[in-house]
Design a protein around this motif. Structure first.
Motif, mmCIF file in Angstrom:
data_model
loop_
_atom_site.group_PDB
_atom_site.id
_atom_site.type_symbol
_atom_site.label_atom_id
_atom_site.label_comp_id
_atom_site.label_asym_id
_atom_site.label_seq_id
_atom_site.Cartn_x
_atom_site.Cartn_y
_atom_site.Cartn_z
ATOM 1 N N HIS A 45 0.660 -1.364 -0.240
ATOM 2 C CA HIS A 45 0.187 0.015 0.004
ATOM 3 C C HIS A 45 0.925 1.288 0.046
ATOM 4 O O HIS A 45 0.444 2.267 -0.611
ATOM 5 C CB HIS A 45 -1.014 -0.123 1.078
ATOM 6 C CG HIS A 45 -1.692 1.193 1.559
ATOM 7 N ND1 HIS A 45 -2.912 1.271 0.743
ATOM 8 C CD2 HIS A 45 -1.618 2.470 2.092
ATOM 9 C CE1 HIS A 45 -3.550 2.458 1.213
ATOM 10 N NE2 HIS A 45 -2.736 2.926 2.028
ATOM 11 N N HIS A 104 0.867 4.540 -2.534
ATOM 12 C CA HIS A 104 0.865 6.186 -2.393
ATOM 13 C C HIS A 104 1.981 6.763 -3.123
ATOM 14 O O HIS A 104 1.697 7.913 -3.660
ATOM 15 C CB HIS A 104 1.200 6.347 -0.829
ATOM 16 C CG HIS A 104 -0.145 6.281 0.023
ATOM 17 N ND1 HIS A 104 -1.415 7.055 -0.459
ATOM 18 C CD2 HIS A 104 -0.566 5.498 0.930
ATOM 19 C CE1 HIS A 104 -2.184 6.702 0.316
ATOM 20 N NE2 HIS A 104 -1.875 5.925 1.243
ATOM 21 N N SER A 123 0.507 9.540 5.725
ATOM 22 C CA SER A 123 -0.859 8.998 5.589
ATOM 23 C C SER A 123 -1.498 8.874 6.927
ATOM 24 O O SER A 123 -0.627 9.356 7.935
ATOM 25 C CB SER A 123 -0.981 7.653 4.959
ATOM 26 O OG SER A 123 -0.392 6.705 5.795
ATOM 27 N N GLY A 124 -2.440 8.232 7.259
ATOM 28 C CA GLY A 124 -3.121 8.281 8.607
ATOM 29 C C GLY A 124 -2.266 7.187 9.392
ATOM 30 O O GLY A 124 -2.220 7.225 10.754
ATOM 31 N N GLY A 125 -1.676 6.117 8.802
ATOM 32 C CA GLY A 125 -0.708 5.158 9.569
ATOM 33 C C GLY A 125 0.601 5.279 9.394
ATOM 34 O O GLY A 125 1.498 4.882 10.107
ATOM 35 N N GLY A 183 -0.830 11.820 9.963
ATOM 36 C CA GLY A 183 -2.273 12.024 9.774
ATOM 37 C C GLY A 183 -2.961 11.658 11.186
ATOM 38 O O GLY A 183 -4.077 12.125 11.452
ATOM 39 N N ASP A 200 -5.799 13.570 13.292
ATOM 40 C CA ASP A 200 -6.872 12.850 13.827
ATOM 41 C C ASP A 200 -7.258 12.853 15.352
ATOM 42 O O ASP A 200 -8.176 13.264 15.572
ATOM 43 C CB ASP A 200 -6.927 11.449 13.126
ATOM 44 C CG ASP A 200 -7.034 11.193 11.726
ATOM 45 O OD1 ASP A 200 -7.403 12.141 11.069
ATOM 46 O OD2 ASP A 200 -6.734 10.182 11.315
ATOM 47 N N GLY A 256 -7.713 15.355 9.397
ATOM 48 C CA GLY A 256 -6.866 16.272 8.759
ATOM 49 C C GLY A 256 -7.697 17.452 7.745
ATOM 50 O O GLY A 256 -7.339 18.535 7.837
ATOM 51 N N PRO A 257 -8.863 17.070 7.058
ATOM 52 C CA PRO A 257 -9.565 17.772 6.012
ATOM 53 C C PRO A 257 -10.246 19.086 7.020
ATOM 54 O O PRO A 257 -10.124 20.154 6.541
ATOM 55 C CB PRO A 257 -10.426 16.874 5.480
ATOM 56 C CG PRO A 257 -10.001 15.626 5.348
ATOM 57 C CD PRO A 257 -9.082 15.465 6.848
ATOM 58 N N GLU A 305 -7.595 21.614 8.448
ATOM 59 C CA GLU A 305 -7.056 22.303 7.156
ATOM 60 C C GLU A 305 -8.276 23.590 7.047
ATOM 61 O O GLU A 305 -7.981 24.553 6.714
ATOM 62 C CB GLU A 305 -6.991 21.485 5.798
ATOM 63 C CG GLU A 305 -6.802 22.290 4.707
ATOM 64 C CD GLU A 305 -6.361 21.498 3.422
ATOM 65 O OE1 GLU A 305 -6.833 20.504 3.259
ATOM 66 O OE2 GLU A 305 -5.852 22.330 2.476
ATOM 67 N N GLY A 351 -2.629 10.398 2.184
ATOM 68 C CA GLY A 351 -3.869 11.245 2.473
ATOM 69 C C GLY A 351 -3.622 12.510 2.911
ATOM 70 O O GLY A 351 -4.258 13.665 2.539
ATOM 71 N N ASN A 355 -3.278 17.897 1.587
ATOM 72 C CA ASN A 355 -3.538 19.308 2.631
ATOM 73 C C ASN A 355 -2.866 20.166 1.702
ATOM 74 O O ASN A 355 -1.623 20.253 1.148
ATOM 75 C CB ASN A 355 -2.414 19.050 3.853
ATOM 76 C CG ASN A 355 -2.755 20.194 4.765
ATOM 77 O OD1 ASN A 355 -1.872 21.300 4.530
ATOM 78 N ND2 ASN A 355 -3.609 20.330 5.649
ATOM 79 N N THR A 400 -5.382 10.495 -1.235
ATOM 80 C CA THR A 400 -6.080 9.388 -0.259
ATOM 81 C C THR A 400 -6.149 8.080 -0.905
ATOM 82 O O THR A 400 -6.041 8.038 -1.960
ATOM 83 C CB THR A 400 -7.463 10.198 0.241
ATOM 84 O OG1 THR A 400 -8.102 10.560 -1.142
ATOM 85 C CG2 THR A 400 -7.417 11.068 0.882
ATOM 86 N N ASP A 401 -6.557 7.184 -0.147
ATOM 87 C CA ASP A 401 -6.591 5.687 -0.758
ATOM 88 C C ASP A 401 -7.200 5.407 -2.033
ATOM 89 O O ASP A 401 -8.694 5.885 -1.942
ATOM 90 C CB ASP A 401 -7.170 4.770 0.558
ATOM 91 C CG ASP A 401 -6.148 4.818 1.701
ATOM 92 O OD1 ASP A 401 -5.013 5.245 1.480
ATOM 93 O OD2 ASP A 401 -6.251 4.056 2.647
HETATM 94 O O1 KG4 Z 1 -3.594 7.506 2.957
HETATM 95 P P1 KG4 Z 1 -4.854 7.769 3.586
HETATM 96 O O2 KG4 Z 1 -6.273 7.863 3.054
HETATM 97 O O3 KG4 Z 1 -5.125 6.229 4.621
HETATM 98 C C1 KG4 Z 1 -4.084 5.598 5.003
HETATM 99 O O4 KG4 Z 1 -3.534 5.007 4.361
HETATM 100 O O5 KG4 Z 1 -4.095 5.880 6.501
HETATM 101 O O6 KG4 Z 1 -4.600 8.862 4.835
HETATM 102 C C2 KG4 Z 1 -5.670 9.156 5.681
HETATM 103 C C3 KG4 Z 1 -5.021 10.180 6.540
HETATM 104 C C4 KG4 Z 1 -6.087 10.724 7.560
HETATM 105 O O7 KG4 Z 1 -5.281 10.763 8.709
HETATM 106 C C5 KG4 Z 1 -6.556 12.078 7.377
HETATM 107 O O8 KG4 Z 1 -6.638 12.858 8.634
HETATM 108 C C6 KG4 Z 1 -5.722 12.536 6.786
HETATM 109 O O9 KG4 Z 1 -4.881 11.449 5.635
HETATM 110 N N1 KG4 Z 1 -6.167 13.582 5.406
HETATM 111 C C7 KG4 Z 1 -5.661 14.828 5.751
HETATM 112 C C8 KG4 Z 1 -6.126 15.552 4.698
HETATM 113 N N2 KG4 Z 1 -6.876 14.730 3.983
HETATM 114 C C9 KG4 Z 1 -6.860 13.435 4.916
HETATM 115 N N3 KG4 Z 1 -4.501 15.585 6.464
HETATM 116 C C10 KG4 Z 1 -4.535 16.829 6.224
HETATM 117 N N4 KG4 Z 1 -5.043 17.537 5.167
HETATM 118 C C11 KG4 Z 1 -5.939 17.132 4.415
HETATM 119 N N5 KG4 Z 1 -6.594 17.703 3.572
#
Ligand code: KG4
Ligand code: ZN
Length: 332
Positions: free
Chosen positions: A112, A116, A138-140, A165, A169, A182-183, A186, A271, A275, A301-302
């Protein structure tokens, strides 16, 4: 060559269809069904809920992904086999295995995190030159990776605790804001002052490529406890100051890795790469010796398309019986 790619590592169910023409990858279709609104209700992802949603949407999403082509036109299948939530990964992996068996198609397992990074190659007109430094946020995960060529890479460093991320969160949650953080951070940051609070820039001068964001979360918690009357102005100021701290650390470390390894390209992915402040500030900090690549927001994002792109450049098909989901998969 046509690739159908499936992504189900977390809370998005996605199928992407890519076509290769003259060495370039063209996006035909990218269908993403997200269960994020369900998780907003519980303030975070409950793995069981996420995997049940994956099961509900996997077939309709693949069907829609194939609307403009038939499975017969597909030359290879690709699927995320890790990292991620086991229950979610299993839905994509087992579906891809069934398709591989039923239609006799080669099956390419994809990391994964590589997906990205490879989102940058989709519909890319420019040549991405090596060596390249990639920041996966990303989130993780929060990782810096040096790519010498396709398939030849070195992990430079990553987060020691929370990912960027995840920090967004968790900070959103402690401010009473919905998931994902995140969104919304922002959005609210647009009305805030990024210098209102001087939050820590963890490990910014550590001299390595590791990150740490859990202290930032604690600092925000402490600061918010001192505010007598939390109102929309103070929340916006916290959001803007948090965003400023996170982006400063990410950019400083990425530029330092790019300089150290003479990177011709800098690649952003994950993800958090959606931003706008991170995108803009990184763009304006690049000094010209590296070219910056950032995928369109929908490919940050994923999504399935990015998995197809990584499969195209790194793909090593595996007999379907040998493929197993691996939630702990990381960079080798
Ligand atoms: O890559 P992703 O879709 O899923 C994972 O692989 O984790 O990332 C999700 C993460 C979440 O923590 C979310 O809060 C963050 O990406 N995220 C953002 C934005 N859009 C999503 N963080 C900051 N600004 C954004 N616009
Ligand atoms: Zn991801």
């Amino acid at each position: 060559m046509t690739i159908l790619a499936i992504e189900t590592s977390c809370d998005e169910t996605s199928a992407g269809l890519l076509e290769e023409k003259n060495g370039k990858l063209k996006l035909v279709k990218n269908v993403v069904s997200s269960s994020v609104l369900l998780h907003a209700k519980t303030g975070g992802i409950i793995p069981e809920t996420a995997s049940r949603e994956q099961l509900k949407y996997i077939i309709p999403v693949i069907k829609e992904g194939l609307e403009e082509r038939s499975i017969k036109d597909v030359d290879a299948l690709a699927v995320t086999y890790g990292p991620g939530l086991l229950g979610s990964l299993l839905i994509g992996v087992e579906t891809a295995k069934a398709l591989s068996f039923a239609f006799n198609k080669p099956l390419i397992p994809v990391n994964h995190l590589m997906g990205h990074i490879y989102a940058n190659w989709i519909d890319q007109e420019l040549e991405i030159k090596f060596p390249a430094v990639a920041l996966v946020v990303s989130g993780g995960h929060t990782d810096l990776v040096l790519l010498q060529n396709h398939g030849n890479y070195k992990w430079l460093g990553g987060t020691r605790d929370d990912a960027a991320g995840e920090a967004f969160d968790k900070i959103a949650r402690l401010l009473g804001l919905p998931y994902p953080g995140g969104p919304i951070i922002e959005k609210l940051a647009q009305d805030g002052n990024p210098n209102a609070f001087k939050f820590p820039r963890p490990m910014i001068d550590s001299g390595d490529y590791d990150f740490s964001f859990s202290g930032l979360k604690t600092a925000v918690l402490r600061e918010s406890q001192t505010i007598k009357q939390m109102n929309s102005e103070s929340i916006s100021n916290i959001c803007a100051s948090t965003q400023q701290a996170v982006t400063e650390v990410l950019i400083t470390k990425t530029l330092s890795a790019a300089k150290r390894f003479n990177a011709k390209s800098i690649l952003l992915g994950g993800g958090v790469a959606a931003n706008q402040k991170l995108r803009d500030d990184l763009k304006s900090s690049i000094n010209g010796s590296s070219e910056l690549f950032i995928p369109p927001k929908a490919l940050c994002t994923d999504n399935g398309a990015m998995i197809g792109a990584a499969a195209f450049f790194l793909g090593k098909p595996l007999p379907f019986r040998k493929l197993h989901a691996n939630p702990q998969l990381y960079f080798d």
